[in-house]
Write an enzyme that holds these catalytic residues in place. Structure first.
Site, short mmCIF file in Angstrom:
data_model
loop_
_atom_site.label_atom_id
_atom_site.label_comp_id
_atom_site.label_asym_id
_atom_site.label_seq_id
_atom_site.Cartn_x
_atom_site.Cartn_y
_atom_site.Cartn_z
N THR A 13 0.83 -1.22 0.00
CA THR A 13 0.00 0.00 0.00
C THR A 13 0.87 1.27 0.00
O THR A 13 0.71 2.14 -0.85
CB THR A 13 -0.91 0.00 1.25
OG1 THR A 13 -1.57 -1.25 1.30
CG2 THR A 13 -1.92 1.12 1.23
N ALA A 43 12.06 -3.77 -4.14
CA ALA A 43 12.01 -5.19 -3.76
C ALA A 43 10.59 -5.56 -3.37
O ALA A 43 9.90 -4.78 -2.69
CB ALA A 43 12.95 -5.45 -2.60
N LYS A 105 6.80 2.03 12.48
CA LYS A 105 6.72 2.54 13.87
C LYS A 105 7.29 1.57 14.89
O LYS A 105 7.94 1.96 15.84
CB LYS A 105 5.27 2.89 14.21
CG LYS A 105 4.27 1.77 13.92
CD LYS A 105 3.16 2.20 12.99
CE LYS A 105 2.54 0.98 12.32
NZ LYS A 105 1.30 1.23 11.66
N GLU A 129 8.98 10.13 9.42
CA GLU A 129 7.73 10.90 9.54
C GLU A 129 6.50 10.01 9.36
O GLU A 129 5.49 10.15 10.07
CB GLU A 129 7.73 12.01 8.48
CG GLU A 129 6.52 12.91 8.51
CD GLU A 129 6.42 13.74 9.78
OE1 GLU A 129 5.57 13.40 10.61
OE2 GLU A 129 7.19 14.70 9.94
N GLY A 187 -9.27 -2.61 5.12
CA GLY A 187 -7.80 -2.54 5.02
C GLY A 187 -7.16 -1.52 5.94
O GLY A 187 -6.01 -1.17 5.76
N GLU A 190 -4.05 -3.33 11.21
CA GLU A 190 -2.74 -3.96 11.09
C GLU A 190 -2.94 -5.44 10.74
O GLU A 190 -4.03 -5.99 10.93
CB GLU A 190 -1.99 -3.88 12.43
CG GLU A 190 -1.63 -2.49 12.87
CD GLU A 190 -0.64 -1.81 11.94
OE1 GLU A 190 0.45 -2.33 11.75
OE2 GLU A 190 -0.98 -0.76 11.39
N ASP A 201 -0.13 -0.53 18.57
CA ASP A 201 0.23 0.35 17.45
C ASP A 201 0.30 1.82 17.94
O ASP A 201 1.26 2.53 17.64
CB ASP A 201 -0.83 0.19 16.35
CG ASP A 201 -0.63 1.13 15.19
OD1 ASP A 201 0.27 0.88 14.38
OD2 ASP A 201 -1.36 2.13 15.10
N LYS A 205 3.63 4.60 18.33
CA LYS A 205 3.64 5.98 17.84
C LYS A 205 3.83 6.97 18.99
O LYS A 205 4.56 7.96 18.88
CB LYS A 205 2.33 6.27 17.09
CG LYS A 205 2.16 5.39 15.84
CD LYS A 205 0.73 5.43 15.31
CE LYS A 205 0.53 4.53 14.11
NZ LYS A 205 -0.89 4.30 13.76
N GLY A 302 -3.24 4.96 4.84
CA GLY A 302 -3.65 5.04 3.43
C GLY A 302 -2.45 5.21 2.53
O GLY A 302 -1.39 5.68 2.95
N1 HSE Z 1 -3.37 0.26 11.59
C1 HSE Z 1 -2.96 1.63 11.65
C2 HSE Z 1 -4.19 2.47 11.96
C3 HSE Z 1 -2.35 2.04 10.32
O1 HSE Z 1 -5.31 1.93 11.96
O2 HSE Z 1 -4.06 3.64 12.24
C4 HSE Z 1 -1.47 3.23 10.39
O3 HSE Z 1 -0.41 3.08 11.29
#
Ligand code: HSE
Length: 436
Positions: A13, A43, A105, A129, A187, A190, A201, A205, A302
């Site tokens: 993506t 790759a 991350k 970033e 989508g 994770e 997640d 961050k 995205g």
């Molecule tokens: N799975 C993460 C989210 C994707 O839903 O924010 C971006 O880090």
């Protein structure tokens, strides 16, 4: 002048988005960078799988290490994710004197200290970033835009999947599991959706943002995480009745005792701007001494949105290629020898106010027992809401908002309330932040 050659590891993506954005906006990007930038190699895991970008001018291989070892490539863009092969590839790229751009991350939160030290030794940059809040330029805002300030605290909606679930639960009265399935199908989630719903997640961050905000090494292992899977429809409804919204927030605050680093469901007054960040969108609110509060809002995931951050990092590296490494913007905002060892506070020492929901039998004296336990722990009740039982003699929900108290006292009170004979199940506790 020769073009800068870039190798992209992973054409999923974000990788496809990076190729697309770079080719679509080539003229603006070249004008800003001052040099031509060319993705010459990429790759993929499986050469037979289709990509969502045009690879006709890119030499595609399934051997990522080959790109990392290619002397022509100056910048490696790691978009594989995880801390396994990605760690090996990034380490090798640094060893080979290449600059690295990553959206990973977990890699930065878990291995950033080691990787940054290696990069400094080699005089190369690791730009990340895209690892925090997708397309929102939050790293740059904190590291450069807010560089004059003492940051006091930050609070962010930094997981789009979790925010989508909570928004759907509130707006459409849907159940948690039903919405999670939709988020997976769309989508957003994770590969392992527990990373989204259990706050891992977001903690990756938050760990990165806290280091940049407060000048401390990355300490993911000390982050407190609590997920949203136990949030029920009734909590969403009662929070609304009391003037709050439930958001899954990552919060980091500098206090006299240390730095708070916590991800958990949080009640926020519904009138706050950040309480109105809905769906998959992300937002980060930062309180800093000179500028006051600033709010950053945008797409946290995205293809093109995350590629926006990846390509901006590539441009930054290209602009700085000829500068002396000592004069580049430091990875964690502060110079490595200026990082401090301010401790991270354990959650038991954090002071907040609380929403409590207790299911009790409808008997005389129950409320008195609960309020006595709270009083004994020094917990003052700010608001109380008791609902009628749905059937006569049935279970009643009692909802309370408390004033601020240190978490260990609230833990003790909850243990005692749950031990009461008339209390039927676990007490639901949600921390409250006024964010004022
Ligand atoms: N799975 C993460 C989210 C994707 O839903 O924010 C971006 O880090």
């Amino acid at each position: 002048m020769q073009s800068v050659k870039v190798g992209v590891l992973g054409l999923g993506t974000v990788g496809s988005g990076t190729v697309n954005v770079l080719s679509r906006n080539l003229q603006e990007i070249t004008g800003r960078a001052g040099r031509d930038i060319e993705i010459t190699r990429a790759a993929v895991r499986d050469l037979a799988s289709k990509t969502a970008c045009d690879t006709s001018n890119i030499a595609v291989t399934d051997n990522a290490m080959d790109i990392v070892n290619d002397p022509e490539i100056q910048i490696i863009v790691e978009l594989i994710g995880g801390t396994g092969i990605a760690f090996e590839l990034v380490s090798k790229a640094i060893e080979n004197g290449k600059h690295v751009v990553t959206a990973n991350k977990a890699l930065i939160a878990l291995h950033g200290n080691e990787l940054f030290a290696k990069a400094q030794e080699k005089g190369v940059t690791i730009a990340f970033e895209a690892a925090v809040a997708g397309g929102i330029p939050i790293i740059k805002a904190m590291r450069e835009g807010l560089a004059a300030n003492r940051i006091e605290w930050l609070a962010g909606i930094i997981n789009g999947t979790g925010n989508f679930i909570l928004t759907e639960m509130r707006d459409k009265e849907r159940d948690f599991s039903d919405v999670l399935e939709e988020a997976q199908a769309l989508g957003y989630a994770e590969a392992d959706p527990t990373f989204d719903v259990e706050g891992i997640d977001a903690a990756h961050k938050l760990t990165i943002m806290a280091s940049i905000a407060f000048g401390i090494p990355l300490q993911f292992d000390k982050a407190f995480t609590e997920g949203i899977s136990l949030i029920s429809q009734e909590d969403v409804k009662y929070a609304g009745e009391l003037g709050y919204r439930i958001k899954h927030l990552g919060i980091s605050k500098k206090t006299d005792k240390g730095i708070e680093l916590r991800v958990h469901p949080t009640l926020i007054p519904h009138r706050r701007l950040i309480a109105n960040v809905d769906g998959v969108m992300n937002a980060v609110l930062i309180q800093a001494d000179a500028v006051g509060p600033t709010l950053y809002y945008g797409a946290g995931a995205g293809s093109d949105a995350t590629a926006s951050a990846v390509v901006a990092d590539i441009i930054d590296i290209v602009r700085a290629l000829t500068t002396d490494p000592e004069n580049r913007v430091p990875h964690l905002a502060f110079q490595p020898d200026a990082l401090t060892d301010t401790p991270i506070l354990p959650i038991s020492e954090v002071v907040t106010s609380y929403y409590l929901r207790v299911h009790t039998e409808d008997k005389p004296g129950v409320l008195a027992d609960i309020t006595r336990i709270l009083a004994e722990q020094g917990i003052s009740i700010e608001a109380i809401l008791q609902k009628e039982p749905e059937v006569a003699g049935g279970i009643i929900p009692v909802i309370m908002l408390t004033q601020e108290i240190v978490e260990k006292n609230m833990d003790a009170a909850i243990t005692q309330i749950e031990a009461l004979q008339s209390v039927n199940d676990s007490v639901m506790r949600i921390r409250i932040e006024s964010l004022g």
